[in-house]
Write an enzyme that holds these catalytic residues in place. Sequence first.
Site, PDB file in Angstrom:
ATOM      1  N   ILE A 169       0.957  -1.242  -0.049  1.00 18.15           N
ATOM      2  CA  ILE A 169       0.090   0.120  -0.189  1.00 18.15           C
ATOM      3  C   ILE A 169       0.753   1.561   0.263  1.00 18.15           C
ATOM      4  CG2 ILE A 169      -1.498   1.325   1.796  1.00 18.15           C
ATOM      5  CD1 ILE A 169      -3.131  -1.063  -0.005  1.00 18.15           C
ATOM      6  N   HIS A 170       0.302   2.181  -1.083  1.00 20.84           N
ATOM      7  CA  HIS A 170       1.764   2.773  -0.723  1.00 20.84           C
ATOM      8  C   HIS A 170       0.887   4.149  -1.767  1.00 20.84           C
ATOM      9  CE1 HIS A 170       2.613   2.013  -5.195  1.00 20.84           C
ATOM     10  NE2 HIS A 170       2.434   3.153  -5.604  1.00 20.84           N
ATOM     11  N   ARG A 171      -0.289   4.889  -2.098  1.00 21.15           N
ATOM     12  CA  ARG A 171      -1.139   5.494  -2.392  1.00 21.15           C
ATOM     13  C   ARG A 171      -1.083   6.561  -1.912  1.00 21.15           C
ATOM     14  NH1 ARG A 171       0.627   5.615  -7.789  1.00 21.15           N
ATOM     15  NH2 ARG A 171      -0.324   3.161  -8.318  1.00 21.15           N
TER      16      ARG A 171
ATOM     17  N   ASP B 102      -2.259  -1.146  -3.706  1.00 19.81           N
ATOM     18  CA  ASP B 102      -2.707  -0.359  -4.415  1.00 19.81           C
ATOM     19  C   ASP B 102      -2.025  -0.500  -5.658  1.00 19.81           C
ATOM     20  OD1 ASP B 102      -0.784   0.717  -2.941  1.00 19.81           O
ATOM     21  OD2 ASP B 102      -1.573   2.355  -1.953  1.00 19.81           O
TER      22      ASP B 102
ATOM     23  N   ARG C 140       7.705   5.790   1.717  1.00 20.14           N
ATOM     24  CA  ARG C 140       6.309   6.734   1.312  1.00 20.14           C
ATOM     25  C   ARG C 140       5.389   6.285   3.292  1.00 20.14           C
ATOM     26  NH1 ARG C 140       3.094  10.378  -0.696  1.00 20.14           N
ATOM     27  NH2 ARG C 140       3.633  10.482  -2.484  1.00 20.14           N
TER      28      ARG C 140
END
Length: 347
Positions: free
Chosen positions: A194-196, A269, A227
């Site tokens: 998950i990084h969006r 994502d 991130r």
Amino acid sequence: MKKIISVIGARPQFIKHAPIEFAFKEKVNSITIHTGQHYDKRMSQVFFDELDMSPPHYQLSVGSSSHGEQTGKMMIEIEKIVNEEKPDALLVYGDTNSTLAGAIVASKLHIPIIHVEAGLRSFNKKMPEEVNRIMTDHISDLLFAPTDPAIENLQNEGITKNVYKTGDVMCDMVRIAQERMNDEPSSQFILTTIHRPYNTDDKERIFTILSQLNSLGIPVKFPIHPRTKNRLKEFGIDTSQFENVEFLEPQSYFDMMELLHHAKCLVTDSGGMQKEAYIAEKKCVTVRSETEWLGTLKNGWNTLIFDNLDELAEVIQQPVGEYTPNIYGTGQAAQEITDIILKHLEA
Ligand code: UD1
């Protein structure tokens, strides 16, 4: 020999460039510019080492900043190199800020632009990637689209000239990874990435995602993007409370494919990983409201989930239907792309 500059800079682009670099050998005078968009060893160098890629000819150190600053800094440096090298074409991949920076510079200098992974659309212009894709496609001279819907998207925007459907270079790489594996696939855990920004930059949302992952009743492995890691730290979220989630460092390419091989399902994502899961015949749940990889959705191989995160466990349990093989090619995309590029440049 024709000279082609490839601009790469973010993790997925190193993976996409590996088979192209190989296919270019002895056919193209291939120059690479690494913008430095990704710079941590585990986000960059590890791929050059593992995939046996040549070091970039030009290493910029643009690093992280706002979109305008990051893209602008890249353009300033890429322009100097392009003016010096005078290539026959400039090649970009996908949809990152490095893609857009390379494409704009080449366009202004009248250097033909080759876009690999053209025509993808999420139809969500709030995603920086969507803007990067649209703009790059509209100034490209040779476009390689991996699927029929991608070709249609281009047609709908009036782009029909020099558009080719070829296999997808990421499929080339998954096939290479699969050849190295000598154990049977298994379903031991849930793999997640998950990084969006829309999933990570809101404290409550990232906390909810982690809480849902933690309560799946099956171990979760989470190689964590810098991130996401930075945001969790800023928000003061103690990750040890999610005892079923194992947080890992960002993985190398082959290690990630090995994890996927032994995963029951991928929760992500990422754009590229949805496709990698499909090619590896693993079910995927995508924590987004839309996807540019529509083919993965067929027969439940990929399911979108966004507002109703509490449905995650249920969606993971849903069985998948028939699998359509080779929708992203047969692993020969880089070769197909190289042949077409040479035909065009030598015409
Ligand atoms: C970028 C791409 C995204 C792609 C992703 C793959 C854009 C607009 N986005 O997103 O499409 O899916 O790469 O990973 O180009 N950071 C580090 N070390 C690094 C790189 C990043 O610590 O080596 C951290 C920094 O805090 C940075 C943040 O990650 O601010 C975001 O990096 P950035 O390159 O802006 O975008 P990604 O989220 O990686």
